[in-house]
Write an enzyme that holds these catalytic residues in place. Structure first.
Site, short mmCIF file in Angstrom:
data_model
loop_
_atom_site.label_atom_id
_atom_site.label_comp_id
_atom_site.label_asym_id
_atom_site.label_seq_id
_atom_site.Cartn_x
_atom_site.Cartn_y
_atom_site.Cartn_z
N LYS A 25 -38.15 17.38 -0.49
CA LYS A 25 -37.25 17.46 0.67
C LYS A 25 -37.98 17.48 2.00
CE LYS A 25 -33.04 17.94 -1.25
NZ LYS A 25 -31.83 17.19 -0.87
N ASP A 79 -28.50 23.85 -0.58
CA ASP A 79 -28.65 24.58 -1.84
C ASP A 79 -30.00 25.28 -1.90
OD1 ASP A 79 -26.20 23.95 -3.27
OD2 ASP A 79 -26.93 21.90 -3.36
#
Length: 413
Positions: free
Chosen positions: A90, A138
């Site tokens: 990410k 998340d």
């Protein structure tokens, strides 16, 4: 021809496989798709990201013993656990999108084109500090956005939903972000983040796209293509199959996009892998359009607990993803353990619970004769997987695997 099979629903080894009727190898790469992800965009992303302190390509690990056990020719695993010290791929997306947003906003404020180098070295700290970025997460995307905000000098607020672990919350706060917990699931937190940003004048840096919000998620996805390019460049022979975990689909779309642009009609078969409790791509392929999954989406694969597909990802995957599988949490845990305790001389890998849906899908398909036939898997198959996170929740990892991540890494030396 069979388009969907389901095996032992409700059991640990159960799965559903559905072919995407809209995908063909000769589907063109359209102008609309190239406006989302392109070679020019990839070059710009690589130029920026490779200039950040600590950049290095992550390992592409060959797993010959596991390939032989599964009955395929080769298996490669792109291990993203060490990316910039953040524990996941990410970092390539959220932080890059923060940098792009700051470049645009600083350019407006100064009335000239600010360079990416100026953003990276925080050449205008007072102006950057007036900007607040936010997102829903998340866990991993929020950590990346918070890391990018700290590195590039802006403020950051991260929204997490009810089931995000305290360990992941603490990991985000370590980068100086304010973290706010919301009621509901991931998709609810996305809406809260957007509503709050609109009210406060903040900038949303989301990894999912929706009507009226496309530019920033496009930058996130373009950053992810750096990971795909590293993997493809390291392979001597192109893969025949790529199994990809989805979530909202941004990562899967980025890998798929580069595969289509690079190999055209010779591209690998692309198989998406959803948790069975948040199988939004399975639902969408069934309906032939983006279709939300409702409920709490309570899967162990927390990074994939998304009920709505990204609009930008759908634009690519509806044409170029060949199939989708829905897998159980138990199958993911089995894949984590298999990577941590390799046989036959394979290197051990630390893979978090959201990193292994691709491997779980591959293993499930290879156990089933009809699934193998539908996906064209055979002893000559060359499969590529992306291990998108390491032990981003170390305590949970140790609980699930029965070993700490440090013990696994020590065994790999």
């Amino acid at each position: 021809m069979t388009t969907e099979i389901s095996r032992a629903p409700g059991t640990p080894q159960g799965f559903t496989l559905r072919l995407n009727q809209g995908a063909r190898r000769d589907n063109p790469w359209t102008a609309a798709q190239n406006a989302i992800l392109s070679d020019a965009g990839l070059n710009a992303a690589f130029d920026a990201i490779s200039g950040w302190p600590g950049y290095a390509p992550t390992p592409l690990v060959a797993l010959p013993a596991l390939a032989a056990e599964l009955g395929i020719a080769t298996l490669h695993y792109k291990d993203e656990g060490g990316r910039f010290g953040l524990g996941s791929f990410k970092a390539l997306g959220g932080a890059y999108a923060v940098a792009r947003l700051l470049k645009a906003e600083l350019s407006k404020a100064l009335g000239r084109d600010v360079t990416m180098d100026e953003v990276t070295r925080v050449a205008y700290p007072d102006l950057a500090a007036r900007i607040t970025v936010c997102c829903a997460t998340d866990g991993n995307h929020g950590r990346s956005v918070a890391w990018g905000a700290r590195n590039f000098g802006c403020a950051c607020v991260i929204f997490i939903h009810a089931t995000v672990s305290e360990a992941r919350k603490t990991a985000i706060e370590a980068y100086g972000a304010e973290v706010r917990r919301c009621d509901g699931n991931y998709d609810d937190s996305v809406r809260v983040a957007q509503e709050t940003a609109t009210k406060e004048g903040w900038f949303v840096v989301s990894d999912t796209s929706y009507e009226g919000y496309m530019d920033v998620p496009r930058d996130v996805m373009q950053g992810y293509e750096v990971m795909a390019a590293e993997a493809f460049d390291a392979l001597d022979t192109p893969p025949t199959h790529i199994f990809l975990q989805t979530g909202v689909g941004g990562m899967a779309a980025a890998v798929t996009a580069l595969a289509v642009r690079r190999w055209g009609t010779r591209r690998p078969r692309i198989i998406l892998c959803d948790p069975d409790r948040s199988a939004c791509f399975l639902s969408s392929f069934r309906a032939g359009r983006p279709t939300a999954v409702e409920g709490d989406l309570d899967t162990l694969m927390a990074g994939l607990a998304c009920g709505e597909v990204s609009a930008l990802a759908w634009e690519i995957l509806r044409d170029h993803a060949d199939a989708v599988m829905a897998l159980t949490d138990d199958a993911a845990v089995a894949a984590m353990r298999r990577l941590a305790r390799p046989a036959g001389g394979d290197a051990a890998s630390v893979a978090g619970e959201s990193a292994v849906a691709g491997l779980a899908g591959l293993a499930a398909a290879l156990r089933d004769a009809e699934a193998r036939a539908l996906l064209g898997l055979d002893p000559s198959s060359r499969v590529l997987l992306f291990g998108t996170e390491g032990d981003t929740d170390p305590a949970l990892y140790a609980q699930l695997v029965g070993l700490t991540a440090d013990a696994v890494r020590e065994g790999a030396r």
